[in-house]
Design an enzyme around this catalytic site. Structure first.
Site, mmCIF file in Angstrom:
data_model
loop_
_atom_site.group_PDB
_atom_site.id
_atom_site.type_symbol
_atom_site.label_atom_id
_atom_site.label_comp_id
_atom_site.label_asym_id
_atom_site.label_seq_id
_atom_site.Cartn_x
_atom_site.Cartn_y
_atom_site.Cartn_z
ATOM 1 N N GLN A 298 1.467 -1.385 -0.296
ATOM 2 C CA GLN A 298 0.230 0.300 0.561
ATOM 3 C C GLN A 298 1.314 0.670 -0.311
ATOM 4 O OE1 GLN A 298 -2.232 -1.391 3.642
ATOM 5 N NE2 GLN A 298 -3.704 -0.903 2.441
ATOM 6 N N SER A 299 0.412 1.945 -0.167
ATOM 7 C CA SER A 299 1.279 3.218 -1.222
ATOM 8 C C SER A 299 1.614 4.324 -0.024
ATOM 9 C CB SER A 299 0.827 4.010 -1.668
ATOM 10 O OG SER A 299 0.044 3.847 -3.118
#
Length: 408
Positions: free
Chosen positions: A22-23
């Site tokens: 996830q970023s």
């Protein structure tokens, strides 16, 4: 499962790697459903027939734009190079990479070891031209999507900032109020110390002298302990950085400023590396709205303060020079007639005497040096001769001219 989706037996003997990413840290904490769906790919790998399954989640909270290091992705590449991977599973192409360099490098390695790429839409063999084409398109779409999202976000923020409504971080002494917007912090102690800095600078005309004066009076300045809301402070002895940051910040003059700094991109070990908060020149600020909110000083005083700071800059070409202490009378006022550099001052001898010299450690050898006692005495004698007839009147007039210049 169709025959086209079935994997060869030799591949099932290898390892299946589930890549989870996830970023941002906010997504890791809030977007729990996305993280759960990615971990559920372990069940998909088992359904495909894999027994040895490894989950790589080292990159949770890391962007795949290529600007930051991803140890998890590097570990995946290492496993592929070792020929241990039979399939790479991801929720979609954007989980693996959002830049062409990493994406195509991964596909190339998968093709070399005949590993498959799996997502929720199916199985892809990078060795087959049609699958390779489809994977390439997915990677390009993922990269394009990131650029579109970033552009939309920045354009929206910039448009809101141009109206002065974007709630950016504000300096100590201000708060964003829910109803009225940006206003003064109601904490009277905060307001008093900020106003004291401006009044003392107005009196002394030097940031360093202001700092020294406040420190001698044991003035304390707040240090935020909660950076997200700036509601809790520790009061610590004032530092020079506190003084200079208050004097230089246009928010204290009632101006809303956005885009005061930018970022720079450099190539480090073949990968783009971004660094942030590089100050821009005043004229390149993206948004500057004067009179946006109540200020501790007006804009005219802010501009005068910046002119004073610039004039006090020691050793800067074209600026007014001032003494830096010591016995030398002409420190910072003499220049070398040969190379044009400003002469520095050193003190030598058992009873230190000034020596003017053309020397800098980072430039070619010095051009000249000479004792300062005789020239200082000669200049002082000449100055006294000139001002002696009307010494008092001349001194008063000079001081009045200096004050008029500072107040223009």
């Amino acid at each position: 499962m169709t025959n086209a989706d079935r994997l060869p037996a030799p591949l099932l003997k290898r390892k299946a790697v589930v890549y989870v990413r996830q970023s941002t840290q906010a997504q890791v904490q809030v977007n729990l459903e996305s993280k759960r769906r990615q971990y559920e790919l372990v069940d998909e790998a088992k359904r495909r027939g894999f027994r040895d399954i490894e989950v790589i989640d080292d990159d949770l909270g890391r962007s795949a734009s290529g600007a930051v290091a991803r140890p998890g992705f590097e570990r995946l590449v290492a496993l592929l190079c070792a020929g241990e991977v039979g399939a790479v599973l991801c929720l979609d192409a954007s989980r693996l990479a959002r830049n062409g360099r990493d994406w195509h490098h991964l596909l190339e390695l998968c093709g070399l070891v005949e590993a498959r790429v799996l997502d929720l839409d199916g199985v892809y063999d990078p060795c087959r031209p049609n699958d390779r084409l489809l994977l390439g398109m997915k990677g390009s779409i993922s990269e394009f999507e990131l650029n579109v999202l970033r552009t939309r976000m920045l354009d929206a923020a910039r448009a809101k900032a141009q109206r002065g409504e974007l709630r950016i971080s504000v300096p100590i002494g201000y708060l964003w109020h829910r109803e009225v917007g940006l206003g003064l912090d109601p904490n009277q102690r905060l307001q008093e110390v900020i106003r004291l800095i401006f009044s003392r600078f107005r009196e002394l005309g030097s940031a360093r002298q202001t700092f020294m004066s406040l420190r001698s009076e044991q003035v304390h300045f707040p240090r935020p302990t909660d950076r997200s809301s700036l509601t809790h402070f520790d009061w610590t002895p004032i530092r020079y950085r506190n003084v200079i940051s208050v004097i230089r910040n246009p928010f204290y003059a009632g101006a809303y400023a956005y885009g005061k700094s930018g970022n720079k991109t450099t190539i480090v070990d073949g990968r783009a590396h971004k660094s942030y908060k590089h100050p821009k020149p005043f004229e390149q600020w993206e948004v500057l709205l004067k009179g946006h909110h109540q200020g501790y000083i007006d804009w005219e005083e802010f501009e005068r303060n910046q002119q004073r700071l610039a004039a006090n800059a020691y050793g800067k070409a074209g600026d007014v020079k001032s003494g830096r202490g010591g016995r030398a009378l002409l420190a910072g006022l003499l220049g070398c007639a040969r190379c044009g550099r400003r002469l520095s001052v050193a003190y030598t001898g058992r009873t230190p005497q000034p020596v003017y010299r053309c020397y800098r450690f980072d430039l070619p050898p010095k051009c000249m040096s000479f004792g300062g006692s005789r020239i200082d005495a000669a200049i002082a004698k000449e100055v006294m001769r000139v001002v002696e007839p009307m010494a008092i009147e001349a001194a008063l007039q000079a001081e009045q001219m200096r004050m008029d210049t500072l107040n223009e």
